[in-house]
Design an enzyme around this catalytic site. Sequence first.
Site, PDB file in Angstrom:
ATOM      1  CD  GLU A   1      -8.043 -47.026  14.218  1.00  0.00           C
ATOM      2  OE1 GLU A   1      -7.644 -46.224  15.077  1.00  0.00           O
ATOM      3  OE2 GLU A   1      -7.461 -48.103  13.948  1.00  0.00           O
TER       4      GLU A   1
ATOM      5  NE  ARG B   1       5.842 -45.210  10.562  1.00  0.00           N
ATOM      6  CZ  ARG B   1       5.869 -46.453  11.049  1.00  0.00           C
ATOM      7  NH1 ARG B   1       4.789 -47.197  10.960  1.00  0.00           N
ATOM      8  NH2 ARG B   1       6.947 -46.924  11.618  1.00  0.00           N
TER       9      ARG B   1
ATOM     10  CE1 TYR C   1      12.176 -43.692   4.812  1.00  0.00           C
ATOM     11  CE2 TYR C   1      13.975 -44.129   6.335  1.00  0.00           C
ATOM     12  CZ  TYR C   1      12.626 -44.046   6.065  1.00  0.00           C
ATOM     13  OH  TYR C   1      11.720 -44.303   7.060  1.00  0.00           O
TER      14      TYR C   1
ATOM     15  CG  ASP D   1       3.979 -52.703  16.685  1.00  0.00           C
ATOM     16  OD1 ASP D   1       4.897 -53.465  16.315  1.00  0.00           O
ATOM     17  OD2 ASP D   1       3.970 -51.484  16.431  1.00  0.00           O
TER      18      ASP D   1
END
Length: 402
Positions: free
Chosen positions: A34, A108, A213, A290
């Site tokens: 990462e 997320r 939501y 992505d």
Amino acid sequence: MTAPDTIVVVGGGIGGVSAAVALAKRGMEVTVLERAPEIKEIGAGLQLGPNAGRVLQDLGVMDAVLRTAVLPHRFVLRDIYTGNEIYQATMGKEFVQRYGAPYTVIHRADLLDALLEVALATGNVEVVTGKEVVAVEQTDTAARVQCADGSTYRGDAVIGADGLRSAVRRLTLDGSEPIRSEYVIYRGPGPRPEGTEDAVMLFAGDEIHLMQYPVQGGELLNRVLSFRSRTAAPGSEEWATREELFERFANTCDHIKESLHTLDLETRWVQFDRKPMAGWSDGRITLLGDAAHPMRQYLAQGAGQAMEDAVVLADALGSGAADVPAALAKYEEIRYPRTSAVQENTRFFGEMVHLGGAGAILRDAYLGTLANNDYSLAQWLYGTDGVAPPRVPGHMDIYSKS
């Protein structure tokens, strides 16, 4: 050739960690690299259709997800100017039985935490932060990445799950800039007003919308507002200002006007996507999520498609096949038709949501004919029965519009 046993995943987001879980559960040792100094998700809420829910179940992550997720009981489309309900689809017991998993809304960060927890618990996943990949190489027997700090990592395969501006994609497939949308995004997760139902609610108008939501066990209400701004180049200082926001939403219903004051008006988010492009897999290197197929937000499928990628990839590599390049090619062969269809239909659905005038009247009249348990519009996306996706009209180049 021998079956793969070590995999390097570049990118510690939802797609990368999903891939790590899937690969580890099939017996492979995985190193996740990462770039950021810590594994952390930005943004706020996330919708996961039942296709993603089935992946969560396959990965053994659903129990962890349900600690903070909300299971909405319906999807509602409303007119943004009047607040009147145009269409609703129930997402209760019948929906879950039909698709084998619930529709889930979650923060997320909560999803990434759940995936990371399960990944580390396998004992087969190592996560290394602060690693910026600057080179990718391969031989007949291995693939290798080099990082900016001089460190190198070698595996039987390298998976580029490093997002929209993927270094792995740039180094192996395509270094072009992604396509910027004229539709700005403002977000506003905040306290949930009393009486707010457990529903995914979309307020649609002429080139404007607001989605809301609940997330984090129902304690917060996630709001996402968007409108099309042609005032300047997307992302520039003069584009989609807060002043234009209030002007564009001046004629909306009271609920929307009140919601504007809950938004983070300091941060404007730019949407990006790309045209579908084949060629993700090159020998022992491939792309995921992505990095391979970025898409607009309108079908809420970015994370779900990355998670689907993860399972198909792990199945291809974990099937005992000794030929890693062939396995990665098979993964792309399976996934490309689906992901490209989702990319194209996401743009098409965005056009439909933002209709005005006669187009909006016709859309609303059609949706009004559908029953609450008529899931035919989403069957291709959520089902497992091989229903073909809707064809985007051939005369309309959906990528000629930003």
